[in-house]
Design a protein around this motif. Structure first.
Motif, short mmCIF file in Angstrom:
data_model
loop_
_atom_site.label_atom_id
_atom_site.label_comp_id
_atom_site.label_asym_id
_atom_site.label_seq_id
_atom_site.Cartn_x
_atom_site.Cartn_y
_atom_site.Cartn_z
N ARG A 141 0.84 -1.19 0.00
CA ARG A 141 0.00 0.00 0.00
C ARG A 141 0.88 1.25 0.00
O ARG A 141 1.98 1.24 0.53
CB ARG A 141 -0.93 0.00 1.21
N ASP A 142 0.33 2.33 -0.57
CA ASP A 142 1.10 3.58 -0.59
C ASP A 142 1.14 4.17 0.82
O ASP A 142 0.38 3.77 1.71
CB ASP A 142 0.47 4.57 -1.58
N ALA A 143 2.03 5.16 1.00
CA ALA A 143 2.29 5.70 2.33
C ALA A 143 1.05 6.29 2.97
O ALA A 143 0.77 6.07 4.15
CB ALA A 143 3.40 6.74 2.25
N GLN A 144 0.25 7.07 2.20
CA GLN A 144 -0.92 7.71 2.77
C GLN A 144 -1.99 6.70 3.18
O GLN A 144 -2.60 6.81 4.23
CB GLN A 144 -1.50 8.71 1.75
N THR A 145 -2.18 5.69 2.33
CA THR A 145 -3.16 4.65 2.67
C THR A 145 -2.72 3.86 3.90
O THR A 145 -3.53 3.54 4.78
CB THR A 145 -3.35 3.69 1.48
N ALA A 146 -1.42 3.55 3.97
CA ALA A 146 -0.89 2.82 5.13
C ALA A 146 -1.10 3.62 6.41
O ALA A 146 -1.48 3.06 7.46
CB ALA A 146 0.59 2.54 4.93
N LEU A 147 -0.91 4.94 6.35
CA LEU A 147 -1.12 5.79 7.52
C LEU A 147 -2.59 5.81 7.94
O LEU A 147 -2.91 5.75 9.12
CB LEU A 147 -0.64 7.21 7.23
#
Length: 555
Positions: A274-280
């Motif tokens: 997952r991309d960084a924003q989704t992971a956050l």
């Protein structure tokens, strides 16, 4: 459609999302909060728990009377002079010479006052083999341990000249110095070593220096902020050094723990593709929620200590509550901002020989052991609940027979320190002499005939009742109309027997003497009395504390 799938709900998720989008604002607000809390706390100063507020019951009343009267009780010391064999007695010339030498030596230091010979104070044991030279340290009692060394050396010098006798010093100042020399730095070492140990564990867990530093840095800033808040709050609920130490260790533990939840979940989601924003966002919705639930539950549990009525517990509970709350808020606000700022750089500073662990399957794949346990629990939930409750009750059962008390010197240190052997010898020769009960007598006129007669009667009955073998000493403070009566309790360091002697004083001797004089207060304090009052207060607070925690934890 994808935006709907990744949209998250809940306070923690919204806070994390806002912080990730406004990274510098979130970090700036956190830094400002820490600076303001620290500055305001330093400006306000800290109010510490008073001695009169430490305990409840008669111990509290006695401390309050002494405090209101402005009486500064000095640190009292005693020198035990004891024959090593049964042939030498206190009446012999050699014994008298040793006593005179002790008196001269301690007076010569200029650090003491009120030196009393055992031949004047009648502090000679029944078998005639032991005697006590008594005196007070000059200056404040709280710092007497810093000034007692010359006196100890003077006593050691007399011991070297009289090999057939034991000549040993014991008292508040000498015990204070012994404790500080042996263990004084241990608490500071524990506090200072906590950060390196936590950092080392995180290095092993994450395998990267930056990832390990983030939780530690956030925990430290939470602790610094809480120290400032403690200064402000102390004007309403006084604090203490013990509360400060507990706050530091609890703050480091929960601060690191909460960040670990969040950071680990975010790394797992990124490792799963997952991309960084989704992971956050996913970390905020899952681990963030867990942090809030855990933090609130811990805060409620700590708040229960405010209902104990014991000032030290109240201070520890409030300090712990505040640091947990601050760490919780920091974990769901500034941590997402830091992770968003760092991005892949959170993996910087890879530690050699520590491979990066990646999940073999999905990010949600867990331990095989706990997966197997969970399957069995879900298959038979009623049986699992019965087994779990039974195990918890079995573990908690010993608490019903728990005995609480302030440890005596021998209980606390065993035979690890020489002063403990002196303590035991004094108690054997003069039962209760090391920890006498203290009767604080306040009257409208302490020198009134009826009051003086009641004091004399109390001294006599304390011995005739079997509560004490004497000597019972009385110190009168005429200006304050207060008298302090020191009663060595039969039982000595045996807390159960000494407790029975205390009950005789409180329930039989006092009502028949001082209790008959109108306008006289005579609370009885001391170590044994403190134990009893502490236990009574603790037992009385169990139900309200338990009820509060259970009710609010499930709301």
């Amino acid at each position: 459609m994808r935006n709907r799938e990744t949209r998250v709900r809940g306070i923690a998720a919204r806070a994390g999302g806002w912080s990730a989008r406004h990274r510098w604002a979130a970090v700036g607000i956190w830094v400002l909060f820490v600076v303001l809390a620290t500055g305001l706390g330093s400006a306000a100063g800290r109010v510490d728990v008073k001695d009169s507020d430490q305990m409840g019951g008669e111990t509290h009343t006695a401390a309050r009377i002494v405090e209101e009267a402005g009486i500064d009780e000095p640190a009292s010391e005693s020198v035990l002079v004891q024959a090593k064999s049964g042939d030498l007695k206190a009446t012999d010339a050699e014994f008298r010479a040793a006593v005179d030498a002790v008196v001269t030596a301690v007076e010569g230091t200029g650090k003491v006052t009120g030196v009393t010979s055992p031949y004047d104070a009648k502090t000679i044991s029944k078998d005639g083999r032991s005697a006590l030279v008594q005196f007070d340290m000059r200056g404040e009692a709280d710092t007497a341990g810093e000034r007692v060394e010359p006196v100890l050396k003077a006593v050691e010098g007399v011991q070297e000249e009289h090999g057939s006798l034991r000549i040993e010093e014991i008292g508040g100042a000498s015990m204070m110095k012994t404790f500080d020399d042996a263990f004084g730095d241990d608490f500071k070492k524990a506090e200072y070593s906590a950060v390196p140990v936590a950092l080392g564990i995180l290095l092993v867990a994450f395998g990267a220096l930056v990832a390990a530093l983030v939780p530690v840095a956030l925990a430290i800033t939470a602790i610094i902020a809480t120290m400032g808040l403690m200064g402000l709050v102390s004007h309403f609920q006084p604090m203490s050094e013990t509360a400060n130490s507990v706050m530091l260790l609890v703050g480091l533990a929960v601060g690191v723990d909460y960040c670990l939840f969040y950071l680990r979940r975010e790394r797992e989601e990124r490792a799963a593709g997952r991309d960084a924003q989704t992971a956050l966002r996913i970390a905020a919705a899952t681990s963030g929620r867990e942090i809030v639930v855990s933090g609130v539950t811990v805060c409620v549990a700590m708040a229960g200590m405010l209902f104990t009525g014991i000032a030290e517990f109240e201070a520890m509970g409030l300090a712990s509550l505040m640091v947990v709350a601050v760490a919780m808020v920091g974990s769901v606000t500034v941590l997402p901002a830091l992770l968003s700022l760092l991005g892949e750089r959170v993996e910087k500073g890879r530690v050699p020989f520590l491979r990066r662990r990646r999940p073999s399957g999905s990010a949600s794949e867990g331990s095989r052991f706990w997966t197997a346990v969970l399957k069995r629990v879900l298959a038979k939930p009623l049986l699992a609940a019965v087994v779990a409750v039974g195990a918890l009750l079995a573990v908690a059962a010993p608490a019903l027979g728990m005995k609480t008390q302030n440890l005596t010197l021998d209980q606390e240190f065993g035979d690890s320190l020489p002063i403990v052997q002196t303590y035991n010898r004094v108690n054997e020769a003069f039962p209760g002499g090391s920890d006498p009960a203290e009767v604080v007598v306040r009257a409208d006129d302490i020198n009134a005939p009826e009051v003086r007669a009641a004091l004399a009667d109390f001294r006599e009955r304390a011995i005739s009742s079997g509560a004490s073998r004497g000597p019972v000493d009385v110190t009168t403070h005429d200006e304050q109309n207060v008298a302090l009566v020191y009663v060595p309790l039969v039982g000595g360091s045996d807390q159960d027997k000494a407790g029975e002697s205390l009950d005789k004083l409180r329930d039989e001797v006092r009502p028949a003497t001082l209790g008959k004089v109108d306008g006289v207060e005579a609370p009885i304090t001391g170590q044994v009395a403190g134990n009893k009052d502490f236990n009574d207060q603790l037992v009385g607070s169990v139900l309200p504390v338990f009820a509060f925690v259970v009710v609010f934890a499930f709301l």
